[in-house]
Design a protein around this motif. Structure first.
Motif, PDB file in Angstrom:
ATOM      1  N   GLY A 274       0.850  -1.087   0.171  1.00 16.49           N
ATOM      2  CA  GLY A 274       0.192  -0.400  -0.238  1.00 16.49           C
ATOM      3  C   GLY A 274       0.658   1.091   0.258  1.00 16.49           C
ATOM      4  O   GLY A 274       0.483   2.217   0.873  1.00 16.49           O
ATOM      5  N   GLY A 275       2.337   0.851  -0.385  1.00 17.83           N
ATOM      6  CA  GLY A 275       2.623   2.317  -0.692  1.00 17.83           C
ATOM      7  C   GLY A 275       4.400   2.014  -0.180  1.00 17.83           C
ATOM      8  O   GLY A 275       4.904   2.955  -0.756  1.00 17.83           O
TER       9      GLY A 275
ATOM     10  N   THR B  96       0.670   2.004  -3.583  1.00 17.87           N
ATOM     11  CA  THR B  96       0.596   3.132  -3.409  1.00 17.87           C
ATOM     12  C   THR B  96      -1.452   3.595  -3.543  1.00 17.87           C
ATOM     13  O   THR B  96      -1.604   3.156  -5.089  1.00 17.87           O
ATOM     14  N   ILE B 331      11.169  11.117  -2.604  1.00 18.12           N
ATOM     15  CA  ILE B 331      10.461  10.198  -2.186  1.00 18.12           C
ATOM     16  C   ILE B 331       9.173  10.069  -2.962  1.00 18.12           C
ATOM     17  O   ILE B 331       8.676  11.271  -3.000  1.00 18.12           O
ATOM     18  N   CYS B 332       9.069   8.035  -3.560  1.00 19.25           N
ATOM     19  CA  CYS B 332       8.134   7.961  -3.422  1.00 19.25           C
ATOM     20  C   CYS B 332       7.439   6.926  -2.469  1.00 19.25           C
ATOM     21  O   CYS B 332       6.680   7.553  -2.053  1.00 19.25           O
ATOM     22  N   THR B 333       8.115   5.366  -2.916  1.00 17.73           N
ATOM     23  CA  THR B 333       8.224   4.058  -2.476  1.00 17.73           C
ATOM     24  C   THR B 333       7.931   5.230  -0.816  1.00 17.73           C
ATOM     25  O   THR B 333       9.385   5.329  -0.999  1.00 17.73           O
ATOM     26  N   ASN B 334       7.272   4.969   0.318  1.00 14.74           N
ATOM     27  CA  ASN B 334       7.665   4.853   1.074  1.00 14.74           C
ATOM     28  C   ASN B 334       7.875   3.404   2.334  1.00 14.74           C
ATOM     29  O   ASN B 334       8.222   2.651   1.725  1.00 14.74           O
ATOM     30  N   GLN B 335       7.249   3.986   3.491  1.00 17.62           N
ATOM     31  CA  GLN B 335       7.165   2.161   4.512  1.00 17.62           C
ATOM     32  C   GLN B 335       5.533   2.227   4.998  1.00 17.62           C
ATOM     33  O   GLN B 335       5.161   2.006   5.612  1.00 17.62           O
TER      34      GLN B 335
END
Ligand SMILES: Cc1ncc(COP(=O)(O)O)c(C=O)c1O
Lengths: 489, 457
Positions: A274-275, B96, B331-335
């Motif tokens: 989900g990201g 996302t 930043i694009c993909t995070n956690q």
């Protein structure tokens, strides 16, 4: 279906008391440091929390529930074994600073993974620390800077990026203190080599390329581009987000790239969660070996595994995370790589390309326009609705939203920005022919609906928990945290 | 074929539809000279059964030692429900939430997370995560420099009591954007940053002051006076905090007269397993006025076409996919998945649970320090009050002791002299709520047997 906020389930005095230590503890906080305000956390039972979050999960599309042909994102099946084995209790409880003597099992996995990634990319060294693609890009461009600096070559101020590049490319160039300069694309989707020649010069630090590009086609003149950039004294950065297209077919190292990041959360099938989290491991050519981000796993004289740190790599660009990056993600990628094995690696690109080219052919036969007709699809391709937009006013958003009603996640829309009303479609190798055929049927039905009843189409989606959301209101009347005295929005 | 569903008939029909003679033909745009041969260093495939055995062997080799080490990653109990839900495919295998209508679950979780982080830190806005605590601090400082328009210097006051690794990461990430880190020494008696260290810089152009809470030694800093000093000197106050400590201590938004401007930190103690250092997540909150400088994704609540509330990503004009080279961060993909874990974790523990975890961790660390300092040759180093870590000085080198303890199943702590040369023979220790009196006793007994007698020292 919607679900109220967890805070609305909260009642003062309720708590999940099986989950924390009971008792009175003596604590000696300095005077004046004690908390004076509420924590703002909900007070719910364990069941209420479990039910709430389970219900929320059911409001999502995911790979496990839906075909998810999101271009540039490689939404392939995430094998369950990868999760199970990365979550063995010993791996979960291993502290990052545990002595190497108590870490040989973990380090062996990381070492093996480095070796596998070196082989599939054709690079000389791999560092696993970057925590996503963008951080891998940062590591790569920082290494390019370190390389030029070490040679006293400090006049290089520009990084070249094709206009179709992902947004993280120019943003990374800026973070590394460079100016990002755009290179146009020609009508066939290749980098405009004449424009590239004109842009190259003593100010060029390097170029960031994705190949196959974000337009879904292979950069056919890559060897020539590589030669030109190197002749100008620049280095080549490979954005490996699209590695799925070429795994086991052609290696970035053999194409002349000096540094590459891989999105293990794409090609190596770790989940997107989900990201996030992701992993943006970097591979480097011989000349960038001294600059790799630390730590890296190496071998000691007795063949045991150990960390290579600033003592071993004194010219390293340094540390990019508190410890060693997203270790748990790397374990998942490792398990996946071992289950694919050598033959499986070669098959990834084959079946990703077969599915993409099949879907592309079927959609073209069904009357959709391709952005680059006559080209092979790589692992993805672009459909443009420019013609239908003119004739009936349909947009890529309309089609994307209506696909949700048909039970398909939408492709990537409006990226790359240079193709009008575009859908970037990436089926991945793990989808069956039946799934692709059903998607084509849905696209045909939507195209017909656009002709027959555009107003109805503009109202989509109809079957999701909410209809189309007001993004302008979201930005103008900013509501980014729940406040109990709020009216509902 | 592992994970590939195609039958021979499928392949034949699909090639027919494409009009290609073979799968190989699909790669005919790649120049032949570039094509690679066999990947010799990739081993032959394993079945799930075989890889399961291999991974168990490797996990078993590392075992499950008793952890008395923190130094930025803390062992806490995570309710079983947390990861049972987090690893549901609907959360685990979603992307996302760009298609908001098909991602309301993820979006609402993030909105709830943002609310919780604003509550804990006492600030107005939270993002949806950064990579980890160290990169969150780097991003916070880049943000502070952008936001502090009055300051031209890019100078940051950075206490040496901030984690040495965080300082290294900040340097690696921010140096190319000309940030200059000016170090502030700590008081060798209290372990905290003395007022005099700040006073030296009064009147000079400073963009931001970093305030660790607690600091790397586990000590509490004078957070109110540091915050006020920053504001009096035209600098932004940037807190880097352990979220568990906030359960008992004043929210950064309430420090000093005006509260800090930006708060960030490592989210790992909120539901992420130790897992060799990641994946964890960095968090960041700030005052409303700074929201347009905040890096990373933000979720907002809005209305749909029917006037029904729903959630969507918002203020995306800050981000790389819109603003490209002028974005607040790359930043694009995070956690995201760790944020999901944290949100469930905080919901289950609630305010009382989080406070009890904090109190039990403090109390256990006090017990550990008391028990260890009863051994001859071990003394506490700092007098200041602390949270759940402490620095102990030994009368002999600690590295060999740590190694020997490790071989006996006890991770005894973090040897500080590599990163603080003046702290020779010093060990940073930690005991969270997961430790029992018997565990502490095991540590003390194992160590006692390993230490050289005082006479030989
Ligand atoms: C082409 C390309 N480059 C870079 C990235 C950035 O990767 P990440 O999101 O892991 O930072 C992505 C994906 O998001 C991408 O598709």
């Amino acid at each position: 279906m919607t679900e109220s906020l967890i805070f609305e389930h909260s009642r003062p005095g309720r708590s999940a008391s099986a989950q924390y230590p009971a008792g009175d503890f003596d604590v000696d906080l300095p005077a004046g440091l004690e908390r004076t305000s509420e924590l703002g956390l909900p007070e719910v039972s364990e069941l209420q929390a479990v039910r709430h979050f389970t219900r929320l999960s059911q409001l999502n599309f995911s790979i496990d529930t839906h075909f998810y042909p999101l271009g540039s994102c490689t939404m392939k099946y995430n094998p369950r074994a990868c999760n199970r084995l990365a979550m063995l209790p010993e791996f979960l409880s291993r502290h990052p600073l545990a002595p190497v003597s108590a870490s040989q099992g973990f380090l062996a996995c990381m070492y093996d993974l480095q070796e596998i990634l070196k082989d599939v990319t054709g690079m000389k060294g791999v560092s696993l620390t970057p925590m996503a693609g963008a951080q891998g890009e940062f590591a790569g461009v920082a290494m390019i800077r370190a390389y030029h600096d070490a040679r006293g070559d400090t006049g290089r101020t520009e990084i070249l990026v094709p206009d179709a590049a992902h947004g993280t490319n120019p943003a990374t160039a800026t973070m590394c203190g460079y100016v990002a300069r755009e290179i146009p694309t020609d009508d066939n989707g290749d980098v405009d080599v004449e424009a590239l020649k004109a842009a190259l010069g003593p100010q060029t630090a390097g170029i960031m390329l994705t190949n196959p590009s974000t337009l879904g086609v292979f950069e056919r003149r890559i060897s020539e581009i590589s030669k030109l950039v190197h002749e100008a004294g620049g280095l080549l950065y490979y954005d490996g987000a699209n590695l799925n297209a070429i795994l086991g077919k052609v290696r970035p190292g053999d194409m002349g790239f000096d540094v590459i990041h891989m999105n293990l959360h794409k090609t190596f099938s770790t989940p997107h969660g989900g990201g996030g989290p992701g992993s943006g491991a970097v591979g480097v050519s011989e000349r960038l070996l001294p600059y790799m981000p630390i730590p890296v796993v190496g071998k000691a004289n007795d063949d045991s595994f150990r960390w290579l740190d600033e003592d071993d790599l004194p010219q390293s660009i340094g540390r990019l995370s508190g410890f060693m990056g997203n270790a748990g993600v790397l374990l998942r990628a490792y398990v996946y790589a071992r289950m694919l094995g050598r033959d499986g690696m070669h098959r990834v690109a084959e079946f990703a390309a077969l599915n993409a080219n099949y879907l592309m052919a079927r959609l073209e036969q069904a009357g959709f326009d391709l952005a680059f007709p006559g080209r092979r699809a790589s692992h993805e391709f672009i459909v443009t609705l420019k013609r239908q937009h003119k004739s009936v006013g349909v947009t890529a958003t309309d089609v994307a939203k209506r696909l949700l009603d048909h039970g398909f996640h939408a492709p990537t829309v409006y990226f790359p920005l240079l193709v009008p009303e575009c859908l970037l479609i990436e089926p991945t190798e793990t989808e069956s022919k039946e799934a692709l055929d059903a998607f084509v049927d849905a696209m045909i039905a939507i195209a017909k609906e656009a002709e027959d009843d555009i107003e109805h189409l503009r109202g989509a989606p109809y079957t999701m928990p909410v209809r189309r959301l007001d993004d302008v209101r979201a930005a103008r009347q900013l509501d980014v945290r729940y406040q109990p005295d709020d009216q509902a929005a | 074929m592992p994970f590939i569903p195609h039958t021979d008939t499928d392949v034949e029909q699909m090639l027919g539809a494409i009009g290609a003679s073979s799968v190989e033909a699909l790669f005919d745009e790649i120049p032949a000279a570039l094509r690679c041969g066999r990947l010799d260093r990739v081993p032959e495939r394993m079945t799930e059964m075989e890889i399961t055995r291999l991974m168990h062997e490797r996990a078993d080799a590392d075992g499950r030692p008793l952890n008395f080490i923190g130094a930025g990653a803390y062992e806490h109990h995570v309710p079983a429900a947390v990861w049972e839900i987090v690893t549901r495919g609907e959360f685990y295998s979603a992307y996302t939430p760009y298609q908001a209508e098909a991602s309301q679950g993820t979006l609402q979780v993030i909105y709830e997370f943002q609310t919780m982080m604003c509550g804990l830190t006492g600030l107005d806005v939270s993002n949806a995560s950064l990579y980890d605590g160290a990169t969150a601090l780097a991003e916070a400082l880049l943000m502070a420099v952008r936001a502090n328009r009055k300051s031209k210097s890019h100078r940051i006051l950075m206490p040496r009591s901030v984690s040495p690794v965080y300082r290294q990461v900040v340097h690696a990430i921010c140096a190319a954007q000309q940030l200059k880190l000016v170090e502030l020494d700590y008081d060798p008696a209290t372990g905290a940053t003395p007022e005099a260290a700040l006073a030296e810089h009064a009147g000079s152009d400073i963009a931001a002051v970093v305030i660790p809470h607690p600091n790397f030694f586990g000590c509490f800093e004078a957070v109110d006076s540091m915050t006020d000093w920053a504001h009096a000197n035209g600098a932004l106050a940037v807190a880097v905090v352990n979220p568990i400590a906030l359960a008992l201590t004043r929210a950064p938004g309430e420090w000093g007269e005006q509260g800090v401007d930006i708060c960030c930190g490592e989210g790992q103690p909120l539901g992420s397993p130790l897992s060799s250092g990641g994946p964890y997540f960095g968090f960041m909150t700030c005052k409303q006025a700074l929201v347009r400088q905040l890096p990373g994704r933000i979720v907002g609540r809005t209305l749909d076409m029917d006037g029904k509330p729903g959630f969507a990503l918002t203020l995306q004009a800050r981000e790389q996919h819109i603003r490209r080279g002028k974005a607040t961060s790359n930043i694009c993909t995070n956690q995201g998945l760790l944020v999901t874990a944290a949100t469930i974790h905080m919901s289950i523990l609630g305010p009382v649970g989080l406070q009890q975890v904090a109190r039990a961790s403090m109390a256990n660390t006090r017990k550990l320090v008391a028990a260890l300092t009863e051994l001859p040759g071990i003394e506490p180093v700092f007098t200041g009050a602390g949270f759940h870590e402490a620095v102990l000085r030994f009368d002999q080198p600690v590295r060999p002791l740590v190694d020997a303890l490790g071989e006996r199943g006890v991770i005894g702590g973090y040897a500080l002299e590599g990163v603080y040369p003046e702290l020779t023979n010093c060990l940073l220790v930690c005991a969270t709520e997961t430790k029992t009196d018997a565990d502490i006793d095991t540590y003390v007994q194992t160590l006692a047997a390993l230490m050289r007698p005082a006479s030989a020292a």
